[in-house]
Design a protein around this motif. Sequence first.
Motif, PDB file in Angstrom:
ATOM      1  N   ALA A   1       1.023  -1.195  -0.090  1.00  0.00           N
ATOM      2  CA  ALA A   1      -0.127  -0.047   0.108  1.00  0.00           C
ATOM      3  C   ALA A   1       0.832   1.133   0.063  1.00  0.00           C
ATOM      4  O   ALA A   1       2.040   1.223   0.207  1.00  0.00           O
ATOM      5  CB  ALA A   1      -1.007  -0.114   1.277  1.00  0.00           C
ATOM      6  N   GLU A   2       0.219   2.397  -0.176  1.00  0.00           N
ATOM      7  CA  GLU A   2       0.948   3.568  -0.147  1.00  0.00           C
ATOM      8  C   GLU A   2       1.731   4.052   0.887  1.00  0.00           C
ATOM      9  O   GLU A   2       2.801   4.656   0.679  1.00  0.00           O
ATOM     10  CB  GLU A   2      -0.315   4.978  -0.274  1.00  0.00           C
ATOM     11  CG  GLU A   2      -0.876   4.896  -1.673  1.00  0.00           C
ATOM     12  CD  GLU A   2      -2.335   5.961  -1.222  1.00  0.00           C
ATOM     13  OE1 GLU A   2      -2.086   7.068  -0.778  1.00  0.00           O
ATOM     14  OE2 GLU A   2      -3.039   5.835  -2.187  1.00  0.00           O
ATOM     15  N   LYS A   3       1.224   3.516   2.190  1.00  0.00           N
ATOM     16  CA  LYS A   3       1.890   4.148   3.430  1.00  0.00           C
ATOM     17  C   LYS A   3       3.331   3.354   3.276  1.00  0.00           C
ATOM     18  O   LYS A   3       4.130   3.921   4.262  1.00  0.00           O
ATOM     19  CB  LYS A   3       1.199   3.552   4.598  1.00  0.00           C
ATOM     20  CG  LYS A   3       1.084   2.369   4.934  1.00  0.00           C
ATOM     21  CD  LYS A   3       0.650   1.783   6.198  1.00  0.00           C
ATOM     22  CE  LYS A   3      -0.721   2.858   6.468  1.00  0.00           C
ATOM     23  NZ  LYS A   3      -1.170   2.028   7.958  1.00  0.00           N
ATOM     24  N   ASP A   4       3.585   2.369   2.679  1.00  0.00           N
ATOM     25  CA  ASP A   4       5.145   1.878   2.476  1.00  0.00           C
ATOM     26  C   ASP A   4       5.950   2.224   1.403  1.00  0.00           C
ATOM     27  O   ASP A   4       7.008   1.768   1.311  1.00  0.00           O
ATOM     28  CB  ASP A   4       4.835   0.274   2.547  1.00  0.00           C
ATOM     29  CG  ASP A   4       4.417  -0.367   3.560  1.00  0.00           C
ATOM     30  OD1 ASP A   4       4.849   0.061   4.714  1.00  0.00           O
ATOM     31  OD2 ASP A   4       3.674  -1.330   3.649  1.00  0.00           O
ATOM     32  N   SER A   5       5.610   3.301   0.930  1.00  0.00           N
ATOM     33  CA  SER A   5       6.357   4.017  -0.008  1.00  0.00           C
ATOM     34  C   SER A   5       7.346   4.992   0.658  1.00  0.00           C
ATOM     35  O   SER A   5       7.155   5.240   1.592  1.00  0.00           O
ATOM     36  CB  SER A   5       5.712   4.890  -1.252  1.00  0.00           C
ATOM     37  OG  SER A   5       4.712   5.949  -0.385  1.00  0.00           O
ATOM     38  N   VAL A   6       8.392   5.370   0.187  1.00  0.00           N
ATOM     39  CA  VAL A   6       9.579   5.960   0.684  1.00  0.00           C
ATOM     40  C   VAL A   6       8.954   7.426   1.202  1.00  0.00           C
ATOM     41  O   VAL A   6       9.224   7.825   2.399  1.00  0.00           O
ATOM     42  CB  VAL A   6      10.746   6.311  -0.211  1.00  0.00           C
ATOM     43  CG1 VAL A   6      12.013   7.376   0.462  1.00  0.00           C
ATOM     44  CG2 VAL A   6      11.361   4.875  -0.265  1.00  0.00           C
ATOM     45  N   PRO A   7       8.225   8.223   0.429  1.00  0.00           N
ATOM     46  CA  PRO A   7       7.724   9.560   1.024  1.00  0.00           C
ATOM     47  C   PRO A   7       6.824   9.395   2.121  1.00  0.00           C
ATOM     48  O   PRO A   7       6.773  10.371   2.943  1.00  0.00           O
ATOM     49  CB  PRO A   7       7.073   9.891  -0.156  1.00  0.00           C
ATOM     50  CG  PRO A   7       7.460   9.245  -1.325  1.00  0.00           C
ATOM     51  CD  PRO A   7       7.999   8.080  -0.951  1.00  0.00           C
ATOM     52  N   ASN A   8       6.123   8.197   2.406  1.00  0.00           N
ATOM     53  CA  ASN A   8       5.211   8.083   3.346  1.00  0.00           C
ATOM     54  C   ASN A   8       5.974   7.181   4.556  1.00  0.00           C
ATOM     55  O   ASN A   8       5.020   7.069   5.669  1.00  0.00           O
ATOM     56  CB  ASN A   8       4.182   7.379   2.843  1.00  0.00           C
ATOM     57  CG  ASN A   8       3.304   8.157   1.968  1.00  0.00           C
ATOM     58  OD1 ASN A   8       3.250   9.339   2.061  1.00  0.00           O
ATOM     59  ND2 ASN A   8       2.346   7.313   1.012  1.00  0.00           N
TER      60      ASN A   8
END
Length: 328
Positions: free
Chosen positions: A80-87
């Motif tokens: 999911a999104e939350k595991d992207s570097v910016p997050n």
Amino acid sequence: MALCQLFIFALVVTAAGSLDVGFYDKTCPHLEIVVRKVVQKWFLKDKSAPAGLLRLHFHDCFIRGCDASVLIDSTEDNIAEKDSVPNLTLRGFDLIDDIKTSVEATCNGVVSCADILTLAARDAVALSGGPDYSVPTGRRDGLVSRIGEAKLPSPQFSIDQALGAFTAVGLNLIDLVTLLGAHTIGFVHCGFFSDRVYDFRGSGMPDPAMNSTLATLLKAKCPPPNQIKNISLDPKVFFDQTKRNPFTFSSGFYRQVLKNRGVLQIDQELLNTDVTSNLVVEYAANPDFFKAEFAKSITKLGSLSVLTGVDGEIRTNCRKFNMNANGN
């Protein structure tokens, strides 16, 4: 207001569709009281909580619109999104869970996580000394959250690059300058700016646009970029290195930028164009005007590409899709 700005605003209002102040007046009349009570409880324990909520709200709305997709946990089938570097440095997930539990105890299955996050961000601003604005509600929760879609403006962006990212989602240059004012509160991880104080653009020197005293101070607090292995674990510094209370929402951010004391490159970039620098000067001199404009821009942000009506769902748990949802 310029004609082009009126046109953009009209598009956003149209996109917002059925969002309405008081949407839950009949189905969950005490919603806003419940949300604010929980945010206040966390604020009393951690004065940095509002900054975390504001950033969480921004990162949610910038990808797929304000649909709470940033709250979704990864599974074996979907990162999911939350595991992207910016997050990876986002905070506030537990706070939103706490609000959701309290809301569900009052109005089961009625209020979306997207609305909870938007209301919580508003309360965070107000509790920090910022404007207390009305929030239209009626958002639904999204059914998709993918790591590959989590592309956000970089702290190293120029104004032109940042404006390109903002206009792509329906925001304009005024919104860009205004929303960066959220950097008046909270802290930032060294990994987002350490290149500026050690090796700006490969020069082996600090960014010449940064106040030299600030550069020396930040270098004493932050390791070189090549020593930062995990950005979520590296040291943190306050955005505002001068005021006694770095958790008070004010126009002080703009006064610091005028002194070349912007911590992030994008913050200091605001002085590089006539339009943005003029607005920085105006906000720095008129705190009430800044707060009023911030309320407008963050309300506009919260209305981007929202799901309403029968689209999306009302999640039972903000961290995962309901059983009948397809998040892959």
